[in-house]
Design a protein around this motif. Structure first.
Motif, mmCIF file in Angstrom:
data_model
loop_
_atom_site.group_PDB
_atom_site.id
_atom_site.type_symbol
_atom_site.label_atom_id
_atom_site.label_comp_id
_atom_site.label_asym_id
_atom_site.label_seq_id
_atom_site.Cartn_x
_atom_site.Cartn_y
_atom_site.Cartn_z
ATOM 1 N N PRO A 1 0.832 -1.207 0.000
ATOM 2 C CA PRO A 1 0.000 0.000 0.000
ATOM 3 C C PRO A 1 0.868 1.260 0.000
ATOM 4 O O PRO A 1 2.015 1.243 0.439
ATOM 5 N N ALA A 2 0.296 2.342 -0.494
ATOM 6 C CA ALA A 2 1.040 3.591 -0.571
ATOM 7 C C ALA A 2 1.277 4.132 0.846
ATOM 8 O O ALA A 2 0.470 3.923 1.749
ATOM 9 N N LYS A 3 2.408 4.849 1.004
ATOM 10 C CA LYS A 3 2.734 5.397 2.315
ATOM 11 C C LYS A 3 1.842 6.583 2.592
ATOM 12 O O LYS A 3 1.662 7.461 1.735
#
Length: 142
Positions: free
Chosen positions: A138-140
């Protein structure tokens, strides 16, 4: 009598039970004569219409037949088939059931993979179990 014990085996107590049990009083007799003799079992009450309980006719009644000989043979055959055969056939059936949960197959497959990795010179378990390039993270969030 010893041949009867050998021939009848477990039926021997039934031969002893044919005479009613009697008790002899140890107290002094109340009148002339010997010690008083009393029955320990009350006489069996007769059923109506001349019917006799199978337990009175045959004290070893098993419930298969009113004839004592047929009753005993049916009991023996029933127990032989119900217990001996059921245990042997049931045990054989359970022994030859297929591998539940494929546990034996999983063990054989693991041993095969270990032998192949040892033969190829690879470690048994790699550092990355999954290929990191195929994992989507997942994106930060900031």
């Amino acid at each position: 009598m010893l041949t009867r014990v050998w021939r009848f085996g477990p039926c021997f107590p039934r031969l002893l039970r044919q005479t009613p049990n009697r008790c002899v009083s140890q107290s002094k007799p109340s009148g002339a004569g010997s010690a008083a003799v009393t029955e320990t079992h009350a006489p069996a009450a007769s059923a109506s219409h001349g019917e006799v309980s199978p337990y009175v006719k045959n004290p070893d009644f098993h419930g298969f037949s009113s004839d004592p000989v047929v009753d005993e043979w049916n009991m023996r055959i029933g127990f032989f088939l119900g217990i001996s055969v059921a245990l042997v056939i049931g045990g054989t059936f359970i022994h030859y059931l297929p591998d539940h949960g494929m546990r034996q197959w999983a063990r054989r497959e693991a041993e095969r993979v270990i032998q192949q990795r040892e033969r190829d010179g690879l470690p048994l378990i790699g550092e990355n179990y999954y290929d990191p390039s195929k994992i989507i993270l997942p994106a930060k969030e900031q």
